[in-house]
Design an enzyme around this catalytic site. Structure first.
Site, PDB file in Angstrom:
ATOM      1  N   HIS D  95      -5.139  -0.382  -4.389  1.00 43.74           N
ATOM      2  CA  HIS D  95      -4.782   0.671  -5.340  1.00 43.74           C
ATOM      3  C   HIS D  95      -4.310   1.891  -4.559  1.00 43.74           C
ATOM      4  O   HIS D  95      -4.958   2.308  -3.608  1.00 43.74           O
ATOM      5  CB  HIS D  95      -6.012   1.036  -6.174  1.00 43.74           C
ATOM      6  CG  HIS D  95      -5.828   2.234  -7.050  1.00 43.74           C
ATOM      7  ND1 HIS D  95      -4.751   2.383  -7.903  1.00 43.74           N
ATOM      8  CD2 HIS D  95      -6.568   3.362  -7.202  1.00 43.74           C
ATOM      9  CE1 HIS D  95      -4.860   3.532  -8.544  1.00 43.74           C
ATOM     10  NE2 HIS D  95      -5.939   4.149  -8.138  1.00 43.74           N
ATOM     11  N   HIS D  97      -1.848   5.818  -4.985  1.00 38.90           N
ATOM     12  CA  HIS D  97      -1.103   6.761  -5.829  1.00 38.90           C
ATOM     13  C   HIS D  97       0.240   7.022  -5.151  1.00 38.90           C
ATOM     14  O   HIS D  97       0.701   8.157  -5.082  1.00 38.90           O
ATOM     15  CB  HIS D  97      -1.886   8.058  -6.024  1.00 38.90           C
ATOM     16  CG  HIS D  97      -3.049   7.928  -6.946  1.00 38.90           C
ATOM     17  ND1 HIS D  97      -3.374   8.888  -7.893  1.00 38.90           N
ATOM     18  CD2 HIS D  97      -3.964   6.952  -7.106  1.00 38.90           C
ATOM     19  CE1 HIS D  97      -4.452   8.512  -8.558  1.00 38.90           C
ATOM     20  NE2 HIS D  97      -4.841   7.345  -8.102  1.00 38.90           N
ATOM     21  N   ASP D 120      12.913 -10.354  -3.996  1.00 41.07           N
ATOM     22  CA  ASP D 120      12.303 -11.048  -2.855  1.00 41.07           C
ATOM     23  C   ASP D 120      10.777 -11.070  -2.944  1.00 41.07           C
ATOM     24  O   ASP D 120      10.132 -11.928  -2.343  1.00 41.07           O
ATOM     25  CB  ASP D 120      12.711 -10.362  -1.541  1.00 41.07           C
ATOM     26  CG  ASP D 120      14.079 -10.816  -1.042  1.00 41.07           C
ATOM     27  OD1 ASP D 120      14.531 -11.908  -1.421  1.00 41.07           O
ATOM     28  OD2 ASP D 120      14.699 -10.070  -0.264  1.00 41.07           O
ATOM     29  N   HIS D 175      -1.307   6.760 -14.765  1.00 37.52           N
ATOM     30  CA  HIS D 175      -2.196   6.699 -13.629  1.00 37.52           C
ATOM     31  C   HIS D 175      -1.408   6.300 -12.364  1.00 37.52           C
ATOM     32  O   HIS D 175      -0.731   7.165 -11.800  1.00 37.52           O
ATOM     33  CB  HIS D 175      -3.349   5.726 -13.957  1.00 37.52           C
ATOM     34  CG  HIS D 175      -4.448   5.695 -12.962  1.00 37.52           C
ATOM     35  ND1 HIS D 175      -5.719   5.265 -13.266  1.00 37.52           N
ATOM     36  CD2 HIS D 175      -4.482   6.003 -11.651  1.00 37.52           C
ATOM     37  CE1 HIS D 175      -6.482   5.335 -12.190  1.00 37.52           C
ATOM     38  NE2 HIS D 175      -5.749   5.782 -11.208  1.00 37.52           N
ATOM     39  N   TYR D 233      13.017 -18.667   4.073  1.00 37.10           N
ATOM     40  CA  TYR D 233      12.948 -17.447   4.869  1.00 37.10           C
ATOM     41  C   TYR D 233      11.827 -17.532   5.895  1.00 37.10           C
ATOM     42  O   TYR D 233      10.772 -18.089   5.625  1.00 37.10           O
ATOM     43  CB  TYR D 233      12.695 -16.265   3.938  1.00 37.10           C
ATOM     44  CG  TYR D 233      12.727 -14.914   4.613  1.00 37.10           C
ATOM     45  CD1 TYR D 233      13.932 -14.251   4.816  1.00 37.10           C
ATOM     46  CD2 TYR D 233      11.552 -14.311   5.045  1.00 37.10           C
ATOM     47  CE1 TYR D 233      13.956 -12.999   5.423  1.00 37.10           C
ATOM     48  CE2 TYR D 233      11.573 -13.067   5.656  1.00 37.10           C
ATOM     49  CZ  TYR D 233      12.777 -12.417   5.838  1.00 37.10           C
ATOM     50  OH  TYR D 233      12.805 -11.171   6.438  1.00 37.10           O
TER      51      TYR D 233
END
Lengths: 236, 236, 236, 236
Positions: D95, D97, D120, D175, D233
């Site tokens: 998580h 910001h 991708d 948020h 790839y």
């Protein structure tokens, strides 16, 4: 140029892209060609730039067959080989997902020649390809990416051909820029300048959406100040 | 100031531009003048900043004739010499293609005085020249660039003259900013502050396109807080 | 806290602003107060941050009279002293011209509470003062700047008072932000978070000009998660 | 993987977020799970990243009960545990910001798949949750945050379910983003790429508000180039 020197030049070009903030993780690649030998040197696929060595560069022929090296070449290999075959004047190709040039590619917009910073390196707008068809995407996609660039530089009923050395970059719609130059150093330099011009163009167009481009006179003056037999810039 | 010290001051000004992120590759130059001797010191053309030494600076007279130095002077030399001849109060000139100031130049827009950050250094909007005519571009282009700046600061029927020390910068339409000051340190400082003010103005105008500029009272208060006989800022 | 420790805390707050990219050259200042002694410590005016030492901080009383120190205090001194007199709960004040907060100030716009990043530190929009009148600017300008902030936090017929510790920042229209906190560390932290929230708000409003702010419920939840007797964030 | 190694991997993921500029101060957290043991390792709440050691990571069970460690776990713990319970294929959660992803969350907008950089890593737009109700915010808010994400990935009458490993990120309205992956390294990588894609999308949409997303064909081609049994790839 010896193949050994070309490996080093291609590695240096890759590292210049990192140093200038043009690549995140492994999102970019550079290659260079030895036209006399018909061999190309390219970054291996998905390998970190940290600790990358000249010996890890992959050598292929112009059909993309690996000639030297134990690593797999960049997944964009077939775009590079096509550009070398179709643009005989170029000696190196650079692909990045650099922030502002990629944003124009995502918008499907060319980067207009809005000032002398642009005109010093690019003799006209940096074009954007047409979107690839589903057939092209589902077929030889990497090759088709190169074809879309080549088609965008070819003459059509509506527009003149573009000289790849005069405008050494193209945006692939929905994807990102490809740049090139006479050698690996120049190709990386052009990629860095392209990103800077894209940033200036973004700022200019968000400030003034109908900004005029430079006049043909200013484009000529700045471009030929730095290029061609009459150039006056630098110590050369 | 000895010519030797002027070389060092001009080199330091060039390096300040690099340190502050105002120049990409060799896209910028600074010069300083010794008015008593009638000599000018300027960065050589197209030479990397890394490892640049005072002895590589080029010395010319005010007509641009090289007096000392083995390298070619900056290709913008004639803009510098013209500004020194026409603005007798200035002692140094700086040219960059810094991102946001150049973006305003490309939009052909002045940088309005939108806040006290601007007013602390620039006593009014930073003006933008008229576009150069094709004749000017095709003729003595670098000299004409200087003329466009000088004309923008001269009085006309519609507007008053601008004192070059009160507004020590001008944008050249479709090109980029020129800045100046009483000495090389101040000219570089003004270029850095100009870029910061351009960034603030860009943000402000994209947030609120009809943002009012500062009042005349606020412009006076902040400008004269840092300049002139009544200044109160700093330890001087 | 000893005055010696306050000097160090105020210097550290000044340096935190530099480290976080909030100040260009000398465009910023921090101060702290010793309420028991009635003394304030503030950065000297126009002095470079490099090499700044605790002993160079200036000590004044709450009327701005210098009590200790040989340097002149920050030119914003009277704004600081007024804020300390009018907001008895605060222990430190920070002023910067940080890029995005200043851009909102130049636009004369408050920074709306658009998300939880904002709500974690600011219990509501960060307000912007009314423009200062010509009389205020021509009079005790620095003092009037503080008054404009205090008025913006006072109750009026249209709106409730704002608790300075609940919203520890204010934009001064056409100028830049002032921030504060219970101590110098917190004031600098609030200035850094304000700039981050201003950047987020700029991006959000340029993407979606009519973006809704957070609900009162979300504002309450996030603010009180980090503040007050019921806080749950951190190890305290 | 031993719990000891998981602590190190989770710490490394937290530090990668800092290194890439995704977290300001302590605004972010990463966790990883040992499914065999039913134990989770998460960053402690509000602790500085500087000097953080593997031994300071907190170990909890999937109900959030602390099993090892003397520090309080991240205040977002219940979002992490819910995501592990509901998305059995994921091995780590991150998580942040981060600036541009958070700006889209504040605008309540998904991040559309505008180019191959996005395709991708993310097989479709990165969705944004519905706003949380006042009841949810006033109740088990951190748990409800996880529920809002899970609901956004579940099938409804209007749309198909989203596979959390195919689109390993979600924006929480008002948020910020939550990201995940098969392990801590991949979750942090996805958070970094998400921020880059958000930046590209911001630029693209401010240049051209009605920009088309990539075609289904291009989304398929790029996503499956890097994922699944047919991937081409990299060196694997």
């Amino acid at each position: 140029m010896l193949l050994k020197d070309l490996r080093t030049a291609v590695l240096d070009a890759n590292l210049e892209l990192v140093k200038r903030g043009l690549v995140l993780y492994t999102f970019g690649n550079a290659s260079g060609i030895d036209r006399a030998e018909g061999l190309m040197v390219i970054k291996p696929s998905g390998v970190d730039y940290d600790g990358l060595r000249p010996g890890q560069m992959v050598v292929t022929d112009l059909d993309g067959n690996v000639v030297e090296g134990t690593l797999k070449p960049s997944s964009d290999l077939e775009t590079h080989t096509l550009l070398y075959r179709e643009f005989p004047s170029i000696g190196a190709v650079v692909h990045t997902h650099s922030e502002f040039a990629t944003s124009f590619a995502q918008a499907g917009m060319e980067i207009p020649a809005l000032g002398t910073t642009h005109a010093d390196t690019f003799y006209g707008p940096v074009p954007c390809t047409a979107p690839l068809s589903d057939e092209a995407i589902g077929g030889r996609y990497v090759h088709e990416t190169g074809l879309a660039i080549v088609r965008r530089f070819a003459a059509t009923d509506e527009r003149a051909a573009i000289d790849p050395l005069a405008v050494p970059a193209c945006l692939v719609a929905g994807h990102a820029p490809f740049c090139w130059g006479r050698d690996a150093h120049e190709a990386a330099h052009n990629a860095v300048v392209l990103e800077y011009c894209a940033k200036l163009a973004y700022n200019t167009l968000t400030l003034k959406p109908d900004a005029d481009g430079v006049s043909q006179a200013l484009l000529d003056r700045h471009y030929f100040r730095k290029h061609g037999p009459g150039k006056t810039y630098g110590q050369g």
